[in-house]
Design a protein around this motif. Structure first.
Motif: not given
Length: 284
Positions: A170-181
Motif C-alpha cells: 500500500t505504498y501510495p497510501l503512505r503519501y495519499i492518506q498518511g501524509e496528505q490526509g
C-alpha cells in the motif's frame, strides 16, 4: 522449496521476538540512505536482530543511466563487509519498477548472487513517484484511477517475476492518506487487491509487512492488519518483515509490533530468504 530451520538457539537481546529480522533497509549506497553498510550492520547487532538483509535501491526505470553503477558499488560494499559476530547477514536488493525496464531488471537480478530481492513499485509508467505526487486537489475518481493502475502494474510485476517478496503493497497510501490526509475507500479496491494476493500465492512469492508507516500519518503497516487478514483468509502464508530504514536510528523500528500483529491474525512463521529460498522461522 520451503526450508525449515531447527535448533536455532540464539535469542535477540533488545527485540521481543526471538528471531526478529529486518529484511528491508538502505545504506548510503542508496541515494536516500545516510549511513554505511558497516554502520547499519553494527546497529543490527546492537539491536539484537537475529538476521539483517541489506536491500539498497535499484530503480529499473533509471537503471542504465544511474543504478547500474550504484548496484556495483553496493554489491562491492556488501562483499567486503565484516559481519558482526552473532548476526546473520544476507545480501539483497530492492528492485523498483521492473515492469518499466524488464531487460534492465533481468540484468540487475542476474548480475550478482543475491539472497533476497524485493519487488517494489514506486511510480507508475510515465508518472512521478507517489512520494512527489500531491493528491489533495485531485478528484476522487482520479485517485481511484491511479490506484487501479497501481494494482494492475503490480500484477504485471508478479507475472514478470525476478523477485522474492512484494514490498510495501500500500505504498501510495503512505503519501495519499498518511501524509496528505486524503482518505481512500479501500473497499472499492478489494477485488483488485485480492487478485494481487492470489497471484502472489500462485507464483510462490512472499508479501512484505513494512513497518515504516507506523511512524507517519498512516499509522499502520503496509499493508495494514485488515489486508493482512484477507491475505491469510485466502491462504497466504509467506511473509517477510522490513523496517525500510534509511539510517541506523530507524533500523528494526516497528518490527516487533508488526510481528505481534501478524501473530494475532494467525500467522505462526515468516520467511527469511537465503539464495532466493524461503527459510521458515517461528513468530515467537
Amino acid at each position: 522449496a520451503i526450508m525449515y530451520v531447527t535448533n536455532l538457539q540464539k535469542r535477540c537481546m533488545d527485540m521481543e521476538h526471538k528471531y526478529a529480522s529486518d529484511c528491508h533497509s538502505h545504506s548510503n549506497c542508496s541515494p536516500d540512505g545516510e549511513h554505511s553498510p558497516g554502520a547499519m550492520a553494527e546497529r543490527a547487532r546492537e539491536l539484537g536482530l537475529y538476521a539483517y538483509t541489506l536491500t539498497d535501491h535499484c530503480e529499473c526505470n533509471e537503471y542504465e543511466g544511474k543504478y547500474r553503477e550504484r548496484q556495483a558499488i553496493a554489491w562491492a560494499e556488501m562483499e567486503k563487509l565484516s559481519v558482526p559476530k552473532g548476526l546473520v547477514f544476507l545480501k539483497g536488493i530492492e528492485l523498483g519498477q521492473a515492469t518499466q525496464n524488464p531487460e534492465g531488471a533481468r540484468e540487475a537480478v542476474e548480475k550478482y548472487p543475491y539472497d533476497f530481492v524485493i519487488g517494489s513499485l514506486h511510480n507508475l509508467r510515465d508518472k512521478e513517484d507517489f512520494y512527489y505526487m500531491d493528491c489533495r486537489e485531485k478528484p476522487r475518481e482520479e485517485i481511484d484511477g491511479l490506484l487501479d493502475a497501481y494494482w494492475d502494474e503490480l500484477l504485471e510485476m508478479i507475472e514478470l517475476g525476478g523477485f522474492d517478496s512484494l514490498g510495501h503493497l500500500t505504498y501510495p497510501l503512505r503519501y495519499i492518506q498518511g501524509e496528505q490526509g486524503v482518505i481512500v475507500d479501500l473497499e472499492r479496491h478489494y477485488e483488485k487487491i485480492d487478485g494481487v494476493f492470489k497471484s502472489l500465492m500462485e507464483h510462490k512469492k512472499a508479501l512484505e509487512v513494512n513497518s515504516s508507516s507506523f511512524f507517519n500519518g498512516l499509522g499502520e503497516t503496509m499493508p495494514g492488519p485488515g489486508l493482512l487478514r484477507r491475505y491469510y483468509e485466502l491462504g497466504g502464508r509467506l511473509l517477510t518483515f522490513g523496517s525500510d530504514s534509511h539510517r541506523t536510528e530507524h533500523l528494526g523500528r516497528g518490527i516487533d509490533r508488526a510481528m505481534a500483529e501478524a501473530r494475532e491474525i494467525g500467522f505462526t512463521e515468516f520467511a527469511l530468504y537465503r539464495q532466493h529460498e524461503p527459510v521458515m522461522l517461528p513468530l515467537e
